[in-house]
Design an enzyme around this catalytic site. Structure first.
Site, PDB file in Angstrom:
ATOM      1  N   ASP A   1      85.465  51.208  80.777  1.00  0.00           N
ATOM      2  CA  ASP A   1      85.474  52.044  79.572  1.00  0.00           C
ATOM      3  C   ASP A   1      86.883  52.182  79.021  1.00  0.00           C
ATOM      4  O   ASP A   1      87.862  51.794  79.672  1.00  0.00           O
ATOM      5  CB  ASP A   1      84.853  53.428  79.855  1.00  0.00           C
ATOM      6  CG  ASP A   1      85.280  54.007  81.203  1.00  0.00           C
ATOM      7  OD1 ASP A   1      86.305  53.549  81.745  1.00  0.00           O
ATOM      8  OD2 ASP A   1      84.597  54.906  81.710  1.00  0.00           O
TER       9      ASP A   1
ATOM     10  N   ASN B   1      79.853  66.117  86.162  1.00  0.00           N
ATOM     11  CA  ASN B   1      78.535  66.306  85.546  1.00  0.00           C
ATOM     12  C   ASN B   1      77.601  65.136  85.841  1.00  0.00           C
ATOM     13  O   ASN B   1      76.537  65.019  85.246  1.00  0.00           O
ATOM     14  CB  ASN B   1      78.665  66.511  84.033  1.00  0.00           C
ATOM     15  CG  ASN B   1      79.231  65.289  83.321  1.00  0.00           C
ATOM     16  OD1 ASN B   1      79.621  64.308  83.954  1.00  0.00           O
ATOM     17  ND2 ASN B   1      79.282  65.335  82.000  1.00  0.00           N
TER      18      ASN B   1
ATOM     19  N   HIS C   1      78.313  61.855  85.404  1.00  0.00           N
ATOM     20  CA  HIS C   1      78.445  60.630  84.606  1.00  0.00           C
ATOM     21  C   HIS C   1      78.978  59.487  85.472  1.00  0.00           C
ATOM     22  O   HIS C   1      79.676  59.717  86.461  1.00  0.00           O
ATOM     23  CB  HIS C   1      79.313  60.839  83.349  1.00  0.00           C
ATOM     24  CG  HIS C   1      80.775  61.041  83.578  1.00  0.00           C
ATOM     25  ND1 HIS C   1      81.496  62.072  82.992  1.00  0.00           N
ATOM     26  CD2 HIS C   1      81.690  60.358  84.302  1.00  0.00           C
ATOM     27  CE1 HIS C   1      82.762  61.985  83.336  1.00  0.00           C
ATOM     28  NE2 HIS C   1      82.906  60.952  84.142  1.00  0.00           N
TER      29      HIS C   1
ATOM     30  N   GLU D   1      77.256  59.856  79.742  1.00  0.00           N
ATOM     31  CA  GLU D   1      77.093  61.287  79.950  1.00  0.00           C
ATOM     32  C   GLU D   1      75.620  61.632  80.182  1.00  0.00           C
ATOM     33  O   GLU D   1      74.728  60.821  79.921  1.00  0.00           O
ATOM     34  CB  GLU D   1      77.608  62.040  78.708  1.00  0.00           C
ATOM     35  CG  GLU D   1      79.093  61.811  78.399  1.00  0.00           C
ATOM     36  CD  GLU D   1      80.039  62.603  79.319  1.00  0.00           C
ATOM     37  OE1 GLU D   1      79.663  62.941  80.454  1.00  0.00           O
ATOM     38  OE2 GLU D   1      81.173  62.881  78.876  1.00  0.00           O
TER      39      GLU D   1
HETATM   40  C1  F6R Z   1      86.514  56.062  84.207  1.00  0.00           C
HETATM   41  C2  F6R Z   1      85.206  56.278  84.829  1.00  0.00           C
HETATM   42  C3  F6R Z   1      84.766  57.683  85.062  1.00  0.00           C
HETATM   43  C4  F6R Z   1      85.511  58.309  86.245  1.00  0.00           C
HETATM   44  C5  F6R Z   1      85.022  59.717  86.496  1.00  0.00           C
HETATM   45  C6  F6R Z   1      85.734  60.369  87.670  1.00  0.00           C
HETATM   46  O1  F6R Z   1      86.783  54.693  84.106  1.00  0.00           O
HETATM   47  O2  F6R Z   1      84.530  55.366  85.142  1.00  0.00           O
HETATM   48  O3  F6R Z   1      83.382  57.705  85.303  1.00  0.00           O
HETATM   49  O4  F6R Z   1      85.295  57.515  87.382  1.00  0.00           O
HETATM   50  O5  F6R Z   1      85.222  60.481  85.345  1.00  0.00           O
HETATM   51  O6  F6R Z   1      87.065  60.559  87.332  1.00  0.00           O
HETATM   52  P1  F6R Z   1      88.087  61.181  88.379  1.00  0.00           P
HETATM   53  O7  F6R Z   1      88.246  60.188  89.477  1.00  0.00           O
HETATM   54  O8  F6R Z   1      89.364  61.391  87.605  1.00  0.00           O
HETATM   55  O9  F6R Z   1      87.489  62.459  88.868  1.00  0.00           O
END
Ligand code: F6R
Length: 262
Positions: free
Chosen positions: A67, A135, A137, A142
């Protein structure tokens, strides 16, 4: 699904690096899917360490990002391509042109999403590393995302923007939109490796791996995949039911539990 609870976040990074190392060493042209975020920092650091200490090579790897934020300059330090370059790609022998991601500054984002979807599908990702949002995701899919979703522009939830605000200066808040691979794109990878650390992930992790498979909890889609490893530190694992079947996996420390689910 293999669920492994490692001793701590450092061990999560090491066990994850073992899986990535096995994957990149076993294939002639590995297509590796990378996530971004705080959880990945330990893994990137461990992979860099292995490259420097014993020559683990990424020279044959093509890496694909999940992403990218919309609205950040390509050189912005918080753009995911910049983050992965800084923490990983520029510190190992990954070829400069072998780090792929969606271009969030393309003139037509719709066309760019379609191009990136085609590129990722053509690459046939062998191992996709995933984090999980508080949450539930995965990537930036989301709650409410259809499981047949593909790469597209999404609105980030208030919760995700709040969680990620720690990376951004107050004067430049978390962008409201991002390009993300879809759930169907992610599930097309041959193998998934989902990492989670910290108590803030415990509820989402428990619902993702033990709860019903539902679009309200996007990470529960990993239950639909036949080759998934979920690697957790103890705080992230604390919402899991103790009644899950489990045994010690011989390839890991005795302190790591491996629960073989469905
Ligand atoms: C970003 C991604 C997101 C993160 C998730 C956890 O490339 O894939 O799904 O893995 O938001 O982020 P952290 O590790 O910062 O808690």
């Amino acid at each position: 699904m293999r669920i492994v609870v490692a001793d701590d976040a450092d061990r999560v990074a090491q066990e994850a690096a073992d899986i990535v190392e096995r994957f990149v060493s076993a294939s002639e042209s590995p297509a590796l899917g990378l996530a971004t975020g705080g959880t990945m920092e330990g893994l990137f650091a461990e992979l860099v360490r292995r490259h420097r200490r014993r020559g683990l090579s990424f020279g044959a790897v093509d890496a694909y990002l999940l992403d990218e934020y919309v609205g950040l300059d390509r050189c912005d330090p918080n753009a995911y391509r910049s983050v992965v370059r800084r923490l990983f790609a520029c510190r190992v022998d990954l070829e400069i042109g072998s780090l792929h991601g969606p271009d969030a500054q393309a003139p037509s984002l719709g066309a760019e999403c379609a191009r990136y979807e085609r590129k990722v599908r053509a690459a046939s990702i062998g191992l996709q590393v995933l984090g999980i949002g508080s949450n539930g995701h995965i990537a930036f899919n989301e709650p409410g995302t259809p499981f047949d979703s593909v790469t597209r522009v999404v609105e980030l939830s208030r919760r995700t923007r709040g969680d990620n605000a720690r990376f951004f200066p107050v004067e430049n808040p978390v962008p409201a939109r991002a390009i993300t691979q879809g759930i169907a794109t992610i599930l097309a990878a041959s193998e998934l490796l989902l990492l989670a650390c910290g108590a803030g992930k415990a509820s989402a992790v428990a619902r993702a791996v033990e709860g019903p498979i539902t679009e309200t909890l996007p990470a529960s889609a990993v239950q639909l995949h036949s080759n998934v490893t979920v690697l957790l530190d103890p705080p992230a694992a604390r919402g899991l039911s103790t009644s899950s079947p489990g045994h010690t996996n011989g390839s890991l420390d005795g302190s790591c539990r491996n629960r073989d689910g469905a």
